[in-house]
Scaffold this active site. Structure first.
Site, PDB file in Angstrom:
ATOM      1  N   LEU A   1       1.384  -0.932  -0.096  1.00 23.99           N
ATOM      2  CA  LEU A   1      -0.075   0.087   0.090  1.00 23.99           C
ATOM      3  C   LEU A   1       0.767   1.220   0.241  1.00 23.99           C
ATOM      4  CD1 LEU A   1      -2.382  -1.117   2.933  1.00 23.99           C
ATOM      5  CD2 LEU A   1      -3.370  -0.803   0.001  1.00 23.99           C
TER       6      LEU A   1
ATOM      7  N   ARG B   1      -4.486  -6.003   4.936  1.00 24.53           N
ATOM      8  CA  ARG B   1      -3.149  -6.230   6.026  1.00 24.53           C
ATOM      9  C   ARG B   1      -4.010  -7.146   7.058  1.00 24.53           C
ATOM     10  NH1 ARG B   1       0.981  -2.444   7.600  1.00 24.53           N
ATOM     11  NH2 ARG B   1       1.725  -4.246   8.294  1.00 24.53           N
TER      12      ARG B   1
ATOM     13  N   ASP C   1       2.280  -6.039   2.846  1.00 21.82           N
ATOM     14  CA  ASP C   1       3.287  -5.156   3.281  1.00 21.82           C
ATOM     15  C   ASP C   1       3.997  -6.125   4.764  1.00 21.82           C
ATOM     16  OD1 ASP C   1       2.594  -2.794   2.108  1.00 21.82           O
ATOM     17  OD2 ASP C   1       0.800  -2.796   2.394  1.00 21.82           O
TER      18      ASP C   1
ATOM     19  N   CYS D   1       9.014   0.517  11.533  1.00 18.60           N
ATOM     20  CA  CYS D   1       7.585  -0.207  11.050  1.00 18.60           C
ATOM     21  C   CYS D   1       8.250  -2.061  11.255  1.00 18.60           C
ATOM     22  CB  CYS D   1       7.163   0.071  10.052  1.00 18.60           C
ATOM     23  SG  CYS D   1       7.384   1.407   9.164  1.00 18.60           S
TER      24      CYS D   1
ATOM     25  N   ARG E   1      -6.265   3.772   9.648  1.00 20.31           N
ATOM     26  CA  ARG E   1      -6.611   2.855  10.310  1.00 20.31           C
ATOM     27  C   ARG E   1      -6.748   2.233  12.451  1.00 20.31           C
ATOM     28  NH1 ARG E   1      -2.048   1.227   7.284  1.00 20.31           N
ATOM     29  NH2 ARG E   1      -2.861   1.704   4.719  1.00 20.31           N
TER      30      ARG E   1
ATOM     31  N   GLU F   1       5.451  -4.089  13.196  1.00 17.31           N
ATOM     32  CA  GLU F   1       5.432  -3.368  13.684  1.00 17.31           C
ATOM     33  C   GLU F   1       4.028  -2.601  13.837  1.00 17.31           C
ATOM     34  OE1 GLU F   1       7.058   0.513  15.090  1.00 17.31           O
ATOM     35  OE2 GLU F   1       5.577   1.290  13.309  1.00 17.31           O
ATOM     36  N   ASP F   2       3.017  -2.902  12.559  1.00 15.25           N
ATOM     37  CA  ASP F   2       1.780  -2.709  12.286  1.00 15.25           C
ATOM     38  C   ASP F   2       0.408  -3.879  12.967  1.00 15.25           C
ATOM     39  OD1 ASP F   2       1.861   0.001  11.604  1.00 15.25           O
ATOM     40  OD2 ASP F   2       2.204  -0.910   9.656  1.00 15.25           O
TER      41      ASP F   2
ATOM     42  N   HIS G   1       0.640   7.370   9.779  1.00 16.08           N
ATOM     43  CA  HIS G   1       0.922   7.165  11.514  1.00 16.08           C
ATOM     44  C   HIS G   1       1.087   7.865  11.866  1.00 16.08           C
ATOM     45  CE1 HIS G   1       0.760   2.470   9.675  1.00 16.08           C
ATOM     46  NE2 HIS G   1       0.076   2.861  10.173  1.00 16.08           N
TER      47      HIS G   1
HETATM   48  C1  CIR Z   1       0.476   0.218   4.722  1.00 15.63           C
HETATM   49  O1  CIR Z   1       0.581   1.498   4.273  1.00 15.63           O
HETATM   50  O2  CIR Z   1       0.281  -0.096   6.302  1.00 15.63           O
HETATM   51  C2  CIR Z   1       2.036  -0.102   4.718  1.00 15.63           C
HETATM   52  N1  CIR Z   1       2.488   0.278   3.112  1.00 15.63           N
HETATM   53  C3  CIR Z   1       3.266   0.783   5.849  1.00 15.63           C
HETATM   54  C4  CIR Z   1       2.943   1.006   6.652  1.00 15.63           C
HETATM   55  C5  CIR Z   1       3.879   0.997   7.992  1.00 15.63           C
HETATM   56  N2  CIR Z   1       4.256   0.859   9.072  1.00 15.63           N
HETATM   57  C6  CIR Z   1       4.536   2.326   9.955  1.00 15.63           C
HETATM   58  O3  CIR Z   1       4.839   3.150  10.083  1.00 15.63           O
HETATM   59  N3  CIR Z   1       4.185   1.563  10.850  1.00 15.63           N
END
Ligand code: CIR
Length: 255
Positions: free
Chosen positions: A19, A86, A61, A250, A132, A66-67, A163
């Site tokens: 993404l 995700r 992703d 992340c 998110r 971390e997400d 974020h």
């Molecule tokens: C997203 O849009 O979820 C991923 N392409 C990037 C996530 C980056 N994560 C973060 O900053 N914790």
């Protein structure tokens, strides 16, 4: 910021489908793998035992580990990432969390929380609401973090920003690095704030790991400011991660 361990996931070749808010071209999986390897070496160099999970091609992703989870005092909280592509990363990560952490706790509602919206100090969890992360997710998380001895403060991730930690990071017990916009929002009460240099906002997604502050390459004024403030700065290339809106924080769960 004092960690003995980190958990990472190798980038999938499907990261080309990751993404992104605006398209500046796909990341190159080979270059991404090299950047990721350097990142893992830096974590090890900073004193962490790094456990590296295999790539998960089903989730483009998934390198941004971390997400889907938050680790507090060795306990993993399985989150609910707010992007449809995700959400399944959380269940895919759960077995590795069971293996690596002391305990694993799940959110109990259908709310959403991305780990990238969470900044932790020794006793506070700052959570930015974003596209998110929603209020229901925040309240769900509140009871869990309070049971672990932390307070939860619900704040706002700036509009148009992915974020909360895209624009901020913890530098030490009392200090955060933040963009001027987020610093000015009053989010960091009780903390000292060092601001990224003008035009270097993306430098705010840094991480403090034991003695070092990892900073993305390309932000010389912020690097100099941190150096002048007494931090040991370690520059890492994140150009491939940046193409899919990722940065330093992340790519690991640190604990
Ligand atoms: C997203 O849009 O979820 C991923 N392409 C990037 C996530 C980056 N994560 C973060 O900053 N914790």
């Amino acid at each position: 910021f004092e960690f003995t361990h980190a958990l990472c996931r190798l980038p999938a070749t499907s990261v080309t489908d990751g993404l992104r808010a605006s398209d500046h071209g796909d990341p190159d999986p080979v270059a991404f793998a090299a950047e990721h390897a350097a990142y893992i070496s830096a974590l090890r160099g900073a004193g962490c035992v790094v456990n590296v999970l295999p790539a998960d091609e089903a989730f483009p992703d998934s390198v941004f580990i971390e997400d889907p989870a938050l680790v507090l005092t060795g306990t993993a909280i399985v989150l609910r990432p707010g992007a449809a592509s995700r959400l399944g990363e959380a269940a895919a990560l759960r077995p590795a969390l069971l293996e690596n952490m002391n305990d694993v706790i799940d959110l109990t509602t259908d709310g959403y929380v991305d780990g990238g919206d969470i900044l932790c100090t020794d006793d506070r969890v700052l959570l930015g609401l974003s596209a998110r992360t929603n209020g229901q997710g925040a309240e769900d998380l509140r009871s869990i973090v309070e049971s672990l001895g932390y307070t939860l403060e619900v704040l706002q991730t700036p509009p148009e920003i992915l974020h909360f930690k895209t624009e901020s990071s913890l530098l030490d017990r009392q200090t955060v690095l933040a963009t001027p916009a987020l610093a000015g929002s009053g989010a960091f009460k009780g903390l000292k704030v060092l601001e990224t240099a003008i035009g270097e906002e993306a430098a705010a997604n840094a991480i403090r790991v034991n003695a070092h502050v990892f900073l993305s390459a390309g932000y010389p004024k912020t690097a100099e400011m941190l150096d002048g403030a007494g931090y040991s700065v370690r520059i890492l290339n994140t150009s491939q991660a940046a193409l899919v809106d990722g940065g330093l924080s992340c790519m690991s769960l640190r604990y």
